[in-house]
Write an enzyme that holds these catalytic residues in place. Structure first.
Site, mmCIF file in Angstrom:
data_model
loop_
_atom_site.group_PDB
_atom_site.id
_atom_site.type_symbol
_atom_site.label_atom_id
_atom_site.label_comp_id
_atom_site.label_asym_id
_atom_site.label_seq_id
_atom_site.Cartn_x
_atom_site.Cartn_y
_atom_site.Cartn_z
ATOM 1 N N LYS A 52 0.792 -1.241 0.000
ATOM 2 C CA LYS A 52 0.000 0.000 0.000
ATOM 3 C C LYS A 52 0.819 1.283 0.000
ATOM 4 O O LYS A 52 1.893 1.324 0.586
ATOM 5 C CB LYS A 52 -0.819 0.031 1.294
ATOM 6 N N ASN A 60 -12.222 4.722 -7.352
ATOM 7 C CA ASN A 60 -11.928 4.756 -5.920
ATOM 8 C C ASN A 60 -11.358 6.109 -5.562
ATOM 9 O O ASN A 60 -10.771 6.801 -6.393
ATOM 10 C CB ASN A 60 -10.976 3.625 -5.510
ATOM 11 N N ALA A 61 -11.569 6.455 -4.287
ATOM 12 C CA ALA A 61 -11.034 7.702 -3.755
ATOM 13 C C ALA A 61 -10.591 7.443 -2.323
ATOM 14 O O ALA A 61 -11.007 8.112 -1.387
ATOM 15 C CB ALA A 61 -12.099 8.785 -3.804
ATOM 16 N N VAL A 62 -9.778 6.399 -2.167
ATOM 17 C CA VAL A 62 -9.342 6.003 -0.822
ATOM 18 C C VAL A 62 -8.503 7.121 -0.199
ATOM 19 O O VAL A 62 -8.671 7.453 0.978
ATOM 20 C CB VAL A 62 -8.565 4.675 -0.876
ATOM 21 N N CYS A 80 -1.121 9.598 -7.761
ATOM 22 C CA CYS A 80 -2.378 9.346 -7.058
ATOM 23 C C CYS A 80 -3.343 10.505 -7.315
ATOM 24 O O CYS A 80 -3.031 11.653 -6.983
ATOM 25 C CB CYS A 80 -2.164 9.196 -5.558
ATOM 26 N N THR A 119 -4.479 5.119 -11.930
ATOM 27 C CA THR A 119 -5.877 5.213 -12.349
ATOM 28 C C THR A 119 -6.139 6.456 -13.202
ATOM 29 O O THR A 119 -5.436 7.458 -13.107
ATOM 30 C CB THR A 119 -6.799 5.260 -11.124
ATOM 31 N N GLY A 176 -3.062 -2.037 -15.443
ATOM 32 C CA GLY A 176 -4.275 -1.345 -15.829
ATOM 33 C C GLY A 176 -5.276 -2.346 -16.388
ATOM 34 O O GLY A 176 -5.223 -2.699 -17.555
ATOM 35 N N THR A 204 -7.130 -4.274 -9.642
ATOM 36 C CA THR A 204 -8.548 -4.436 -9.329
ATOM 37 C C THR A 204 -9.032 -5.888 -9.409
ATOM 38 O O THR A 204 -9.916 -6.291 -8.658
ATOM 39 C CB THR A 204 -9.356 -3.524 -10.281
#
Lengths: 257, 303
Positions: free
Chosen positions: B45, B69-71, B130, B193, B243, B266
């Site tokens: 991570k 996603n928007a972690v 990011c 992303t 990707g 993913t």
């Protein structure tokens, strides 16, 4: 408890209400089910959408080697699951999450337990109720729905313990929400709750007022189910935590509600 | 016997299959389902200097063949990683790569310096792409000057293999790739992303708390393959392709287009055993095509 990916076969599929159906599943290869705690969930792979769909485990029958899932048609994925003919296969990741507390220090013979379910959220309480009864607890079910036609599992719960019912329109049981039920006039040692978030928040507020221990099962949107993607987080007193791996069951004291 | 080994700078991988940062936790989350020792490696991570809570829920929206996603780089910080997580994973017989992120150049450098002494971390992946943080992240990765500045600063502080993860949200990704190569990056990984957005039409609100988020999953694969092809022709350093990879054939698309290794992201969410399936597929693929070393297939696209 090891997580596993297993192909299950749909033994029976039955719609219980216009929007909710029950699937009875068996491992295709006959391998024994893993140990499953009440309140744990599975992730089911479907063809119509990319991500697996998290579904709480409604019931486990180790003797028959069967698992039951109560599914509400909430979109493409769940609609596909409910539409599959009996005999179809489903790939399932299980068992996931922590489950409700049922250890001996919490559940003793005579412990007074109130199990509150709203709509399809009633699902995990069936298996929980059976386990609590087996441990000698005094179980009361309370289930709520909009109308009598949407009530779920009442007959099955009645075979385990007394069931109180509320409906928004008064078409069955007491009129109102689950928090309006007269069962709250009695005292309980612990409340277990699963349902829509506004209902659980109301139950949590009531439990706080009555100073009774309360656990709720959350259903935040998930991706991996394994605590890796950090998508399903809930704000807790410890910060953001994954509902899939550190929940889905939380004591309300851990939440910021 | 097929040889699946590949080299990324001085980093030797037993096979080209890595997992993408943020999609595989610290590996241990998948230990029941995947033989971690079989992986070429895994990228843990995004790690920052200080603890980060990440963005508010909702952070995820499923889209056709993909997800947003928007972690926002939720993690407990590099010191926590070193004290509590590294000891748990360091003996896994697979290369561990730490994804490094920061809000400023000095943050990136501080994290890289703390990781450098760890014996079993032979590489870092620098995340300049990011899309879900206000400061840093993609801000560095969308200009050549920003990308070069971060790369140069980390290169001076970090002697081991440095992979720079590139953003696809740029006009010409090959320019950014050349800029980081010129500053001493050992490899580039791409793509992070794609910036995207989803709207809840009934509530008339964005689905994500942050309004926009990063799109990943099979939906982005053709874009990623194209960018890997372009970048691999523009730089001499090895390219790591990612990707939307969700099958062995997908992975081979990236290799043939020019990737030396690939990352699976993913797809780990919907098929936790996908990495094992890809390794098996690659072995079988090499047999079927009479190839002894998989590295011979990097960029072997017939034009």
């Amino acid at each position: 408890m090891k997580k596993q990916l297993t192909d299950f076969i749909i033994k029976t599929s039955e719609m219980l209400t216009p929007s909710c159906g029950m699937l009875t599943l068996m491992p295709v290869d006959g391998s024994p089910l893993p140990e499953i705690k009440p309140g744990q969930f599975v992730e089911v792979a479907v063809n119509s959408v990319m991500l697996r769909r998290p579904i709480s485990i409604c019931d486990v029958d180790y003797e028959a080697n069967e698992l039951r899932l109560l599914i509400r048609n909430a979109g493409k994925g769940t609609s596909e699951m409910l539409g599959l003919p009996e005999g179809s296969k489903l790939n399932i990741l299980l068992p996931l999450g922590n489950g409700f507390t049922f250890s001996d220090d919490v559940v003793q013979p005579g412990s007074r337990m109130l199990l509150v379910g709203g709509g399809v959220g009633t699902a995990p309480l069936l298996y929980l109720g059976r386990i609590l009864r087996r441990k000698g607890a005094e179980v009361t079910f309370l289930t709520g729905a909009k109308t009598s036609a949407e009530l779920l599992l009442v007959d099955e719960m009645e075979r385990i313990a007394p069931v109180a019912v509320t409906t928004d329109d008064g078409s069955e049981g007491e009129k109102g929400f689950v928090v309006d039920s007269t069962v709250w006039q009695k005292d309980y040692d612990r409340v277990y709750c699963c349902g829509p978030a506004p209902m659980m928040k109301a139950v949590a507020a009531l439990a706080r007022r009555k100073e009774v221990e309360c656990e709720v099962s959350l259903e935040n949107m998930m991706a991996c189910g394994l605590g890796a993607c950090l998508c399903c987080v809930e704000k807790t007193v410890k910060g953001n935590v994954c509902v899939c791996s550190e929940g889905p069951v939380f004591n309300i004291n851990e939440l910021t509600w | 016997m097929v040889n699946l080994e590949v080299n990324i700078g001085s980093l030797k991988l037993k096979n080209p299959v890595l997992t993408a940062s943020g999609t595989f936790g610290y590996g241990t989350e998948f230990a029941d389902l995947v033989d971690l020792n079989r992986l070429g490696g895994f990228v843990v991570k995004g790690t920052t200097l200080n603890h980060r809570e990440g963005n508010d829920y909702p952070r995820m929206a499923e889209t056709p063949m993909g997800m947003l996603n928007a972690v926002g780089l939720q993690n407990k910080g590099v010191d926590y990683f070193i004290e509590h997580i590294y000891p748990e994973i360091k003996n896994i017989d697979s290369k561990i790569i730490v994804n490094v992120s920061g809000a400023s150049v000095s943050d990136y450098v501080a994290v890289a310096e703390k990781l450098a002494p760890l014996e079993n971390i032979e590489a870092i992946e620098v995340n300049i792409s990011c899309p879900n943080v206000k400061q840093g992240g993609m801000a560095f990765g969308t200009t050549c000057a920003g990308a070069a500045e971060v790369t140069r600063a980390i290169r001076n502080a970090y002697p081991k293999t440095m992979i720079v993860k590139l953003s696809p949200n740029v006009t010409d990704i090959t320019e950014i790739a050349r800029a980081v190569e010129a500053e001493g990056a050992d490899s580039v990984s791409l793509i992070n992303t794609l910036l995207g957005m989803a709207v809840d039409v009934e509530r008339q609100k964005p689905v994500l708390s942050t309004v926009t988020g990063g799109l990943s999953g099979p939906a982005v694969k053709p874009v990623a393959v194209r960018m890997v092809w372009q970048v691999s022709r523009a730089v001499k350093i090895p390219v790591i392709g990612l990707g939307g990879i969700a099958s062995g054939a997908d992975a081979m698309e990236f290799i043939l287009a020019g990737a030396s290794a690939i990352q699976v992201g993913t797809a780990n969410f919907f098929n936790p055993r996908i990495t094992m399936e890809i390794i098996d597929y690659m072995e079988d693929y090499c047999h079927r095509h009479n190839v002894k070393n998989i590295y011979e297939l990097t960029g072997a696209l017939k034009l």
